[in-house]
Design a protein around this motif. Sequence first.
Motif, mmCIF file in Angstrom:
data_model
loop_
_atom_site.group_PDB
_atom_site.id
_atom_site.type_symbol
_atom_site.label_atom_id
_atom_site.label_comp_id
_atom_site.label_asym_id
_atom_site.label_seq_id
_atom_site.Cartn_x
_atom_site.Cartn_y
_atom_site.Cartn_z
ATOM 1 N N LEU A 141 0.786 -1.166 0.083
ATOM 2 C CA LEU A 141 -0.039 -0.152 -0.056
ATOM 3 C C LEU A 141 0.838 1.212 -0.061
ATOM 4 O O LEU A 141 0.343 2.336 0.103
ATOM 5 N N ALA A 142 2.271 1.327 -0.134
ATOM 6 C CA ALA A 142 2.883 2.106 -0.155
ATOM 7 C C ALA A 142 2.708 3.314 -0.992
ATOM 8 O O ALA A 142 3.192 4.642 -0.569
ATOM 9 N N HIS A 143 2.224 3.216 -2.036
ATOM 10 C CA HIS A 143 1.829 4.257 -3.022
ATOM 11 C C HIS A 143 0.374 4.531 -3.009
ATOM 12 O O HIS A 143 -0.230 5.167 -3.914
ATOM 13 N N ASP A 144 -0.478 4.100 -2.180
ATOM 14 C CA ASP A 144 -1.790 4.213 -2.187
ATOM 15 C C ASP A 144 -2.229 4.921 -0.704
ATOM 16 O O ASP A 144 -2.361 4.315 0.234
ATOM 17 N N THR A 145 -2.492 6.247 -0.974
ATOM 18 C CA THR A 145 -2.910 7.145 0.580
ATOM 19 C C THR A 145 -4.037 6.537 1.152
ATOM 20 O O THR A 145 -4.034 6.101 2.379
ATOM 21 N N ALA A 146 -4.988 6.561 0.632
ATOM 22 C CA ALA A 146 -6.524 6.159 1.158
ATOM 23 C C ALA A 146 -6.292 4.487 1.766
ATOM 24 O O ALA A 146 -7.063 4.358 2.716
ATOM 25 N N ALA A 147 -5.950 3.826 0.982
ATOM 26 C CA ALA A 147 -5.711 2.307 1.799
ATOM 27 C C ALA A 147 -4.736 2.284 2.734
ATOM 28 O O ALA A 147 -5.066 1.545 3.906
ATOM 29 N N THR A 148 -3.873 3.254 2.759
ATOM 30 C CA THR A 148 -2.693 3.077 3.680
ATOM 31 C C THR A 148 -3.383 3.757 5.265
ATOM 32 O O THR A 148 -3.162 3.222 6.117
ATOM 33 N N VAL A 149 -4.342 4.671 5.135
ATOM 34 C CA VAL A 149 -4.996 5.339 6.147
ATOM 35 C C VAL A 149 -5.888 4.108 6.673
ATOM 36 O O VAL A 149 -6.156 3.997 7.822
ATOM 37 N N ALA A 150 -6.829 3.454 5.725
ATOM 38 C CA ALA A 150 -7.621 2.739 6.204
ATOM 39 C C ALA A 150 -7.007 1.623 6.911
ATOM 40 O O ALA A 150 -7.520 1.063 7.859
ATOM 41 N N GLN A 151 -5.994 0.919 6.383
ATOM 42 C CA GLN A 151 -5.439 -0.119 7.179
ATOM 43 C C GLN A 151 -4.688 0.542 8.531
ATOM 44 O O GLN A 151 -4.657 -0.307 9.600
ATOM 45 N N ALA A 152 -4.083 1.432 8.485
ATOM 46 C CA ALA A 152 -3.549 2.148 9.783
ATOM 47 C C ALA A 152 -4.691 2.345 11.023
ATOM 48 O O ALA A 152 -4.490 1.887 12.148
ATOM 49 N N LYS A 153 -5.691 2.620 10.293
ATOM 50 C CA LYS A 153 -7.077 2.576 11.485
ATOM 51 C C LYS A 153 -7.452 1.285 11.696
ATOM 52 O O LYS A 153 -7.675 1.055 13.061
ATOM 53 N N GLU A 154 -7.387 0.139 10.835
ATOM 54 C CA GLU A 154 -7.694 -0.889 11.204
ATOM 55 C C GLU A 154 -6.662 -1.650 12.044
ATOM 56 O O GLU A 154 -7.043 -2.351 13.165
ATOM 57 N N LEU A 155 -5.405 -1.496 11.993
ATOM 58 C CA LEU A 155 -4.230 -2.143 12.578
ATOM 59 C C LEU A 155 -4.436 -1.255 14.014
ATOM 60 O O LEU A 155 -4.336 -2.056 14.979
ATOM 61 N N HIS A 156 -4.743 -0.250 14.371
ATOM 62 C CA HIS A 156 -4.670 0.761 15.512
ATOM 63 C C HIS A 156 -5.899 0.244 16.274
ATOM 64 O O HIS A 156 -5.852 -0.093 17.399
ATOM 65 N N ALA A 157 -7.187 -0.215 15.720
ATOM 66 C CA ALA A 157 -8.205 -0.692 16.299
ATOM 67 C C ALA A 157 -8.093 -2.064 16.619
ATOM 68 O O ALA A 157 -8.318 -2.565 17.938
ATOM 69 N N ALA A 158 -7.443 -2.982 16.090
ATOM 70 C CA ALA A 158 -7.233 -4.349 16.167
ATOM 71 C C ALA A 158 -6.167 -4.843 17.294
ATOM 72 O O ALA A 158 -6.401 -5.326 18.161
ATOM 73 N N VAL A 159 -5.183 -3.834 17.411
ATOM 74 C CA VAL A 159 -4.280 -3.978 18.483
ATOM 75 C C VAL A 159 -4.755 -3.445 19.810
ATOM 76 O O VAL A 159 -4.521 -3.967 20.902
ATOM 77 N N ASP A 160 -5.334 -2.389 19.551
ATOM 78 C CA ASP A 160 -6.294 -1.960 20.881
ATOM 79 C C ASP A 160 -5.509 -1.448 22.107
ATOM 80 O O ASP A 160 -5.964 -1.922 23.282
ATOM 81 N N ARG A 161 -4.185 -0.859 21.974
ATOM 82 C CA ARG A 161 -3.669 -0.618 22.791
ATOM 83 C C ARG A 161 -2.820 0.797 22.840
ATOM 84 O O ARG A 161 -2.780 1.197 21.824
ATOM 85 N N PRO A 162 -2.915 1.581 23.867
ATOM 86 C CA PRO A 162 -2.311 3.007 23.627
ATOM 87 C C PRO A 162 -1.037 3.202 23.331
ATOM 88 O O PRO A 162 -0.603 4.200 22.699
#
Length: 371
Positions: free
Chosen positions: A114-135
Amino acid sequence: MTTPTARLSAAGVSIWLDDLSRQRITTGNLQALIESRDVVGVTTNPTIFQGAISAGIGYEEAIAAQAAAGASADDTIFALTTTDVRDACDIFRPIYDATRGVDGRVSIEVSPELAHDTAATVAQAKELHAAVDRPNVLIKIPATKAGLPAITEAIAAGISVNVTLIFSLERYNDVIDAYLAGLEQARAAGIDLSGIHSVASFFVSRVDTEVDKRLTDIGSDAALALKSKAAIANARLAYELFEKKFAEQRAQDLVALGANVQRPLWASTGVKDPALPDTLYVTELVASGTVNTMPEKTLQATFDHAEVTGDTITGAYADAHRVFDELAAIGIDLVDVTQVLEDEGVEKFIASWHDLQGTVAAALEGAKARA
């Protein structure tokens, strides 16, 4: 008598381990490194997870469960890596609390595809952040041109980010601006800036590998005399830029509102040339407010025999500029060098990702066959 890693920490350098596996977590190895080697964080990338999961140790039960559920290779990778990072975050939570979020951090990277895809990078960043669920998780986003607006958007959403694959001073300047823009947007949205952290991962040894190859091709005495000097000069000038940018009014206004500075992180600090001292990219890059993320081999060498003498960066700016001037005079195009390294870095992580997908797919098939 203090150890070299303790002295490094006292000099203001946070030591993060550049490796993670289920085995490190379950055997107590990670906790032991915290206690004996002054480790206060962990970074991961696709290559690290490929090595950990392909070794298989500690993942058999989880892969069998994923196979029984009919999960795909990509879904299994997501489950395995976020579980490892979540468990590591829990181990580091006391450090996170004690340092008010500065350290005790564990990084996980968005897919390199996803290195050259802004929207997909943001979407996965949010998905990873939610899945790990640690501050104390950091989401790694590459400093590609498409990555820059993704960094801003993630920060604006209150997600702490480890910006990876930075090679050039020009791109680093853009990374800082992307971080500050994200903070400004977060503030406008009413998000508490004090809870947002970021590091900017400036890659070190790979710069010497590429530049030294070109110097060898030139072959003159003047060229050969510059070998193994570019990477340290590049990193020192990055710290000079860090000091300059965060002293400017835009950054200071945000800091006054509770924002954190984006710390420089030295990545790729294991020497590639065996002729060089094995702690070169540690001892020559000491300054307060930095992170050095080390492979275990470099960590152990640092603990064993590194000579830590205090700040080796801020008094060396003039020499670093001189190295850059001499490289330019001899025909080394650092703009081209750093673009080649960025392209290669993305390609290497994609190759590791594909290897990981193949490894996990084969493991899932094996688990199904044994069921």
